[in-house]
Design an enzyme around this catalytic site. Structure first.
Site, short mmCIF file in Angstrom:
data_model
loop_
_atom_site.label_atom_id
_atom_site.label_comp_id
_atom_site.label_asym_id
_atom_site.label_seq_id
_atom_site.Cartn_x
_atom_site.Cartn_y
_atom_site.Cartn_z
N HIS C 78 29.62 21.80 12.00
CA HIS C 78 30.37 21.47 10.77
C HIS C 78 31.82 21.15 11.14
O HIS C 78 32.37 20.13 10.72
CB HIS C 78 30.31 22.64 9.78
CG HIS C 78 31.32 22.57 8.68
ND1 HIS C 78 31.21 21.69 7.63
CD2 HIS C 78 32.46 23.26 8.45
CE1 HIS C 78 32.24 21.84 6.81
NE2 HIS C 78 33.03 22.79 7.29
N ASP C 107 45.04 -10.13 11.92
CA ASP C 107 43.97 -9.21 12.34
C ASP C 107 44.61 -8.15 13.24
O ASP C 107 45.84 -8.15 13.42
CB ASP C 107 42.86 -9.96 13.10
CG ASP C 107 41.52 -9.21 13.02
OD1 ASP C 107 41.52 -8.00 13.28
OD2 ASP C 107 40.51 -9.84 12.68
N TRP C 143 34.07 25.26 16.94
CA TRP C 143 34.62 23.94 17.29
C TRP C 143 35.76 24.10 18.28
O TRP C 143 36.19 23.14 18.91
CB TRP C 143 35.06 23.16 16.05
CG TRP C 143 36.46 23.41 15.59
CD1 TRP C 143 36.87 24.43 14.79
CD2 TRP C 143 37.64 22.65 15.90
NE1 TRP C 143 38.22 24.36 14.58
CE2 TRP C 143 38.73 23.27 15.24
CE3 TRP C 143 37.89 21.50 16.65
CZ2 TRP C 143 40.04 22.79 15.33
CZ3 TRP C 143 39.20 21.03 16.73
CH2 TRP C 143 40.26 21.68 16.06
N SER C 171 37.07 6.62 22.23
CA SER C 171 37.15 5.82 21.01
C SER C 171 38.52 5.96 20.37
O SER C 171 39.16 4.98 19.98
CB SER C 171 36.04 6.26 20.06
OG SER C 171 36.32 5.82 18.76
N SER C 172 39.00 7.21 20.26
CA SER C 172 40.29 7.44 19.62
C SER C 172 41.42 6.79 20.40
O SER C 172 42.34 6.22 19.82
CB SER C 172 40.59 8.94 19.52
OG SER C 172 39.68 9.53 18.66
N HIS C 255 46.87 21.50 18.39
CA HIS C 255 47.85 21.50 17.32
C HIS C 255 48.31 20.10 16.94
O HIS C 255 48.30 19.75 15.77
CB HIS C 255 49.01 22.46 17.53
CG HIS C 255 49.58 22.78 16.20
ND1 HIS C 255 48.98 23.67 15.35
CD2 HIS C 255 50.58 22.22 15.50
CE1 HIS C 255 49.61 23.66 14.19
NE2 HIS C 255 50.59 22.80 14.26
N GLU C 257 46.52 17.65 17.19
CA GLU C 257 45.32 17.14 16.53
C GLU C 257 45.33 17.43 15.03
O GLU C 257 44.98 16.58 14.22
CB GLU C 257 44.07 17.75 17.18
CG GLU C 257 42.77 17.57 16.42
CD GLU C 257 42.27 16.14 16.38
OE1 GLU C 257 42.70 15.34 17.24
OE2 GLU C 257 41.46 15.82 15.49
N TYR C 259 47.84 17.66 13.16
CA TYR C 259 48.80 16.75 12.51
C TYR C 259 48.28 15.33 12.49
O TYR C 259 48.60 14.56 11.59
CB TYR C 259 50.18 16.85 13.17
CG TYR C 259 50.81 18.18 12.88
CD1 TYR C 259 50.75 18.70 11.59
CD2 TYR C 259 51.41 18.95 13.85
CE1 TYR C 259 51.28 19.93 11.29
CE2 TYR C 259 51.94 20.19 13.55
CZ TYR C 259 51.88 20.68 12.27
OH TYR C 259 52.39 21.89 11.98
N SER C 270 52.36 8.75 -0.21
CA SER C 270 53.65 8.15 -0.57
C SER C 270 53.44 6.84 -1.32
O SER C 270 54.09 6.57 -2.33
CB SER C 270 54.48 7.88 0.68
OG SER C 270 54.67 9.07 1.39
N HIS C 304 50.85 29.44 18.66
CA HIS C 304 50.74 30.25 17.44
C HIS C 304 49.29 30.45 17.03
O HIS C 304 49.00 31.23 16.14
CB HIS C 304 51.59 29.67 16.29
CG HIS C 304 51.12 28.37 15.74
ND1 HIS C 304 51.96 27.41 15.27
CD2 HIS C 304 49.88 27.86 15.57
CE1 HIS C 304 51.26 26.37 14.84
NE2 HIS C 304 50.00 26.63 15.03
N HIS C 305 48.38 29.73 17.70
CA HIS C 305 46.95 29.99 17.47
C HIS C 305 46.49 31.16 18.33
O HIS C 305 45.32 31.54 18.27
CB HIS C 305 46.13 28.76 17.84
CG HIS C 305 46.43 27.56 17.01
ND1 HIS C 305 45.77 27.29 15.83
CD2 HIS C 305 47.34 26.57 17.15
CE1 HIS C 305 46.27 26.19 15.30
NE2 HIS C 305 47.22 25.73 16.08
N THR C 330 58.35 19.36 6.48
CA THR C 330 57.26 19.34 5.51
C THR C 330 57.81 19.54 4.10
O THR C 330 57.42 18.86 3.15
CB THR C 330 56.22 20.43 5.84
OG1 THR C 330 55.97 20.39 7.24
CG2 THR C 330 54.94 20.19 5.10
N LYS C 333 59.37 16.46 2.75
CA LYS C 333 58.40 15.48 2.24
C LYS C 333 57.98 15.83 0.82
O LYS C 333 57.94 14.97 -0.06
CB LYS C 333 57.18 15.39 3.16
CG LYS C 333 57.52 14.92 4.55
CD LYS C 333 56.31 14.40 5.28
CE LYS C 333 55.90 13.05 4.78
NZ LYS C 333 56.77 11.97 5.25
N ARG C 452 36.37 35.59 10.36
CA ARG C 452 35.69 34.31 10.21
C ARG C 452 34.49 34.23 11.15
O ARG C 452 34.32 35.07 12.02
CB ARG C 452 36.66 33.16 10.46
CG ARG C 452 37.25 33.10 11.84
CD ARG C 452 38.41 32.13 11.92
NE ARG C 452 37.95 30.75 12.06
CZ ARG C 452 38.62 29.80 12.71
NH1 ARG C 452 39.78 30.08 13.28
NH2 ARG C 452 38.16 28.58 12.78
#
Lengths: 174, 376, 535
Positions: C78, C107, C143, C171-172, C255, C257, C259, C270, C304-305, C330, C333, C452
């Site tokens: 998931h 293009d 994950w 790919s990315s 991290h 990732e 963002y 926006s 921080h993780h 943040t 924004k 979790r």
């Protein structure tokens, strides 16, 4: 002309990035040194301290652990020891291969709290090499260590843990 | 209209905790000084964030209502205000500094590397905890004791469903306890919310945590790092008792160690071993080999109908004592006593039609002891 | 949407080929954008079905429908599918469709690379999903795949997982190179960097983030591969390695990732807010600087993780402070969006509803993120449902809502038809209610102590988990309405005008082309150095 310039720039960037990759090694060393990340102990060091330094007594706890599927018996002579900083000490550890096969083991040290690791100097340690024991064989090896008197005052106890891993298979590769 | 709807839908959400009472929806207020301090910090931060949230969402609701499109009202044209942007950036910075001060103070207090009165080594295993009182050289495993029937909805669930273990970690009140935390296989994490200790247990590393409980009580926690399929089934139960009771507990554990040696020498009957073996099997083996002994292919082999279980007693003893290299089966030599290993082997040899004739040999505790002695 | 482009423009000189080969060989940015969007839509239902299995298992205490082992496989896949198969491809799809149209380019800069970067994605997920049929089962280590659970103790299919992650990364990276090249080289004359639409800006920065961190992920899985098959010990203490190193490497990727999954959303929201406020965006340049500083900060907050791995106090404090700093850009924004709406002339069409919900619920997710940044309090929050609530608030009503909003916003431009507004609003309200019903109570059970990734839980968490499950089922069903609305729009929609929205006047080049956008747009660049008639 423009293309040559472009190729030159791109090459420069490539080398720059490559160099940056290597520059990261000392950079991270400094970073880990400042933050004290990673409580690992490095290779043997020989240090002696003169008697005038401010010494104090501390408690050192020895922890012996077997990782999964490691059937050896592994014990220190005593679980704790009160020591003076700046003086040499010795603790005996006994390994016994309780299986019917010859085996190779590697002990991995870890010091807790991690920021105490750089003050914990081992002048002699079995963790610097792998141990080969025949079936049923037993061996007692000392760890010689000395604790830097400059260790921060708020650390009044250190734990030295050894986890014993079975590396017989990896050993067979060599 | 949109605000009205928003409020309407937000109401049940806000009223949920009110109905249930705050205990079920907030952090444990803590049973130790550190726990209480972290709870206080949490509440401070929570109320600051709550206030910011209410202010922002309130302002937003107001704007959405006030500036909805109306006949004859043109939208303003402004798109910048250096003064405003500068002001709120400074405002955010001040709020953050205000939050970081109490956080830093608590952080420094949580990191305390002074000596403990009692040192306890905690080792995470798949999927149980091992506790070793370093000074007293007493060690035991702590397994989930919630029955499989409860887990499979075949029996009513008890009050402490999934939070009950066979052996509590007993600590004395008033003493400073230092925990040395490590793991035997994968990474686990030892968490007791009331103590505000959550420390990863990492194989090859020793981490520390400490606590001091002043009132007797039972405190429950769980493993909080995914450690494989039974990650949800390795709870922690800590029991704080008076120093006298603690002394007695340690004495009992030491005596039990001596008694065990005597039990090993005793002559056991098949019935005694079977009765004991079933209990051991339920506690230690069903997770992988299942109640019916069928295992879970392909990782966990079936014991029912297994050639080793039916015909090769020596190999079965060896597997239990040494584990299986490169497989999920671990050694039980340290976790179970000689009697327990003998009992569980006997149980598997005589269950699930493994012994249709009823003549299968039992395994006596003495044989396990002999195995241990002969190896040396 | 594809069918429409075909029927309306089959007579175009450079019209698309027919049949499947059109899609397989296409180098058209609009076709590839559609492919990405449909792919992520399909994966949304695949990953969503796994979420339904998870919530069914957690509906009540006690074992319900799946084994703990399969539960872990569901949790793992998931997460992987939603991150790499839904949010990221959807944003890339939107970038493909919109970036050339927003900057006045004909293009993407590298059309063939574009085709390749899409078509290896289905292959990657085919490899990942095929592990469900293999002996040992699919990946089951979360994950975040922490070693040694994902190395020494992993099922044999972990090698397929590693291969699949490598392909996704490739790919990315190719996609990002393409986007950066397009943005830097193909803007219409007169469109300077600081005149670019915010969606283009957000993607430019996101693409740099992707190029910086995807190789790190590739490195992490390569080290795993070496540990598993070639006898190295990067992450195994036995050979002098370090399991914690894995977490450092993973989160150094991880991290930035997260963002990557939210910055393009900032751009989309926006645009939508300025359109439906009938006002220019407030503080354009501070919006750009905020995105850039969030991106830069994302490289120095990773640990921080890992507040509970036993870091020394200096490390804990450093990562706590740097993480708290992110709240500043943040917050800027959020305030800018509020100021854009302030004194505007607001209407609440479906895209605007989703955008407003984004701002409100992302704020809640941001505030819980700020709480999680406080290291000593995080000792209690870490790895509980509080964290699950936090990141689902920023990813579902955050990233996913922004994608849904973008689809409703630009769908008329893509297809030439309006979607059904009543259905759209119904979809919004059902999603809005159920998303809160699903994720808000998770804060409570998390604080109360539910870890979790557990397949069963203690009795005191039972009530809220049932509410969460009901909310999740409702949310899952509501998304079928979205699918229905999109299909209805494609086949039975009413024609849309070129400008589509009243407030879209002067809000970007995409509104100056016909609806549906012709197969080839801006074959000659619009010249923005001349005064514009419509702004």
């Amino acid at each position: 002309m423009g293309q040559t310039k472009n190729v030159f720039r791109l090459l420069l960037i490539t080398f720059g990035m490559f160099g940056f990759g290597f520059a990261l090694v000392p950079l991270y060393d400094i970073f880990c040194d400042i933050t004290g990340l990673n409580g690992k102990v490095t290779g043997p060091t020989y240090t002696s301290y003169n008697e005038e330094l401010d010494t104090r007594s501390m408690k050192v706890t020895f922890v012996t652990l077997n990782n999964k599927n490691m059937p050896w018996s592994f014990k220190s002579d005593s679980p704790q020891m009160t020591i003076e900083t700046g003086k040499d000490y010795l603790m005996n550890f006994t390994f016994t291969n309780t299986t019917a096969e010859p085996m190779v083991a590697q002990a991995i040290p870890s010091v807790s709290p991690g920021r105490g690791a750089k003050y914990f100097h081992k002048t002699e340690c079995f963790c610097f090499e792998q141990q080969y024991l025949a079936a049923g064989e037993s061996i007692t090896i000392p760890v010689k260590f000395i604790i830097d008197p400059e260790i921060p005052r708020d650390i009044s106890t250190l734990a030295l843990g050894y986890t014993l891993f079975d590396v017989t298979e990896q050993f067979a590769y060599k | 209209m949109i605000i009205f709807r928003t409020i309407l839908f937000a109401l049940p959400l806000i009223s949920l905790p009110a109905l249930a009472g705050w205990d079920d929806v907030n952090m444990s207020p803590g049973a130790t000084a550190l726990g209480q301090e972290i709870f206080g910090l949490h509440m401070t931060i929570f109320w600051i964030c709550f206030a910011i949230g209410v202010a922002v969402l309130g302002a937003m609701a107001f704007i959405l209502f006030k500036y909805r499109k109306k006949e004859g009202v043109e939208a303003a044209k402004f798109d910048d205000s250096t003064f405003l942007e500068f002001t709120w950036t400074i405002l955010f910075a001040l709020i953050l500094i205000g939050m970081s001060i109490p956080a830093t103070i608590t952080m420094i207090r949580a990191y305390d590397d002074t000596e403990g009165d009692i040192n306890i080594l905690i080792t995470g295993h798949q999927w149980k905890w091992q506790y070793e009182y370093i000074e007293d050289e007493v060690s035991f495993f702590s397994n989930l004791s919630t029955s499989l029937d409860e887990r499979n909805n075949l029996a009513p669930k008890g009050e402490n469903y999934l939070l009950e273990v066979d052996e509590h970690l007993v600590i004395p009140t008033g003493a400073r306890i230092r925990f040395l935390i490590t793991a035997n296989d994968v990474i686990h994490s030892w968490w007791v919310p009331d103590f505000a200790i959550k420390q990863d247990a990492i194989p090859g590393f020793v981490n520390t945590g400490w606590t001091q409980v002043n009132e007797p009580g039972i405190f429950r926690g769980q493993c909080t790092e995914l450690c494989g399929q039974y990650h949800g089934y390795m709870p922690i139960v800590v029991e704080a008792v008076s120093p006298d009771q603690y002394k007695e507990f340690i004495m009992q554990k030491k005596e039990a160690k001596l008694q065990q040696a005597a039990l090993t020498e005793k002559l056991w009957t098949t019935e005694e071993l079977m009765a004991m073996g079933e209990g051991i099997y339920q506690k230690n083996c069903v997770a992988c080999h299942q109640v019916n002994g069928q295992g879970l292919a392909p990782v966990f082999p079936a014991l029912a109908g297994s050639d080793i279980v039916m015909n090769d007693k020596a190999r079965q003893i060896e597997i239990l004592m040494e584990g299986v290299q490169g497989a999920a089966m671990q050694s039980y030599a340290e976790q179970l006593t000689e009697v327990e290993i003998a009992a569980v082997i006997t149980y598997t040899r005589k269950s699930w039609n493994n012994d249709p004739s009823g003549n299968a040999e039992i395994v006596a505790p003495k044989e396990i002891l002999d195995y241990k002695t002969n190896k040396l | 949407m594809s069918a429409v482009i075909e029927s309306h423009h089959g007579d175009h000189h450079h019209g698309p080929a027919k049949g499947f080969s059109r899609w397989l060989y296409t180098t058209n940015h609009k076709d590839i954008g559609s492919l990405y969007l449909w792919f992520s839509f399909i994966m949304l239902f695949v990953g969503g079905a796994m979420a339904m299995v998870i919530r069914a298992e957690l509906f009540e205490p006690g074992s319900q429908i799946v084994s703990p082992e399969f539960y872990n496989q569901m949790v793992t896949n998931h997460g992987l599918i939603m991150v790499f198969g839904v949010i990221m491809p959807a944003f890339v799809g939107l970038a493909n469709w919109m970036i050339p149209m927003q900057i006045g380019a004909p293009d993407m800069a590298l059309p063939r690379l574009n085709n390749l970067s899409f078509w290896i994605l289905p292959a990657a997920f085919g490899v990942l999903l095929s592990t469900f049929l293999m002996e040992g089962g699919a990946p089951n280590f979360g994950w975040t795949f922490y070693a040694p659970l994902s190395t020494e103790y992993a099922p044999p299919t972990v090698t397929f997982f590693i291969f699949s992650v490598h392909i996704m990364g490739a790919s990315s990276i190719m996609g990002s190179i393409n986007i950066i090249t397009t943005i830097l080289n193909m803007r219409a004359p007169g469109m300077t960097l600081m005149k670019m639409p915010l969606f283009v800006w957000s993607w430019l920065i996101t693409a740099y983030l992707l190029i910086a961190v995807m190789p790190v992920l590739a490195g992490a899985v390569t080290m795993m591969l070496m540990d598993i098959h070639f006898g190295t010990s990067f992450f195994s203490a036995a050979g002098g390695g370090d399991p914690v190193l894995f977490q450092h490497v993973f989160w150094f990727f991880g991290h930035p990732e997260v963002y990557i999954m939210i910055l393009p959303a900032f751009g989309i929201v926006s645009h939508i807010i300025e359109t439906f406020s009938r006002k220019p965006i407030f503080g354009y340049s501070s919006m750009v600087y905020a995105i850039a500083s969030i991106a830069l900060l994302s490289f120095v907050v990773w640990a921080h993780h890992m507040f509970t791995v036993g870091m020394p106090i200096a490390g804990e404090l450093f990562f706590m402070y740097s993480t708290m700093l992110i709240a500043i850009p943040t917050g800027v924004k959020v305030f800018n969006w509020l100021s854009t709406m302030f004194r505007g002339s607001l209407t609440f069409e479906t895209p605007m509803l989703f955008a407003i919900a984004f701002v409100a619920l992302f704020t809640i997710g941001g505030l819980s993120g700020l709480m999680l940044a406080i290291a000593p309090a995080d000792f209690q929050y870490h790895d509980t449902y509080f964290v699950v609530a936090h990141f689902h608030y920023v990813l579902v009503p955050g990233a996913l809502f922004s994608i849904v909003a973008a689809v409703y916003y630009w769908l008329p431009k893509w297809t030439g038809y309006m979607y059904d507004e009543v259905l759209g609003k119904t979809h919004f309200w059902l999603s809005f209610i159920s998303v809160n019903l699903t994720f808000f109570p998770m804060h409570f059970v998390g604080l109360a102590g539910m870890p979790r990734r557990i397949p069963d839980y203690a009795m005191q968490f039972a009530d809220y988990n049932m509410i969460v499950s009901v909310g999740a089922f409702l949310f899952g069903l509501s998304q079928l309405l979205f699918l229905f609305n999109v299909l209805k729009c494609v086949y039975y929609g009413k024609s849309a005008t070129a400008e589509v929205w009243e407030g879209a006047k002067g809000k970007g080049l995409e509104w100056t082309v016909d609806s549906p956008a012709p197969y080839h747009t801006f074959e000659t660049s619009p010249d923005l150095t001349k005064p514009q008639t419509n702004s």
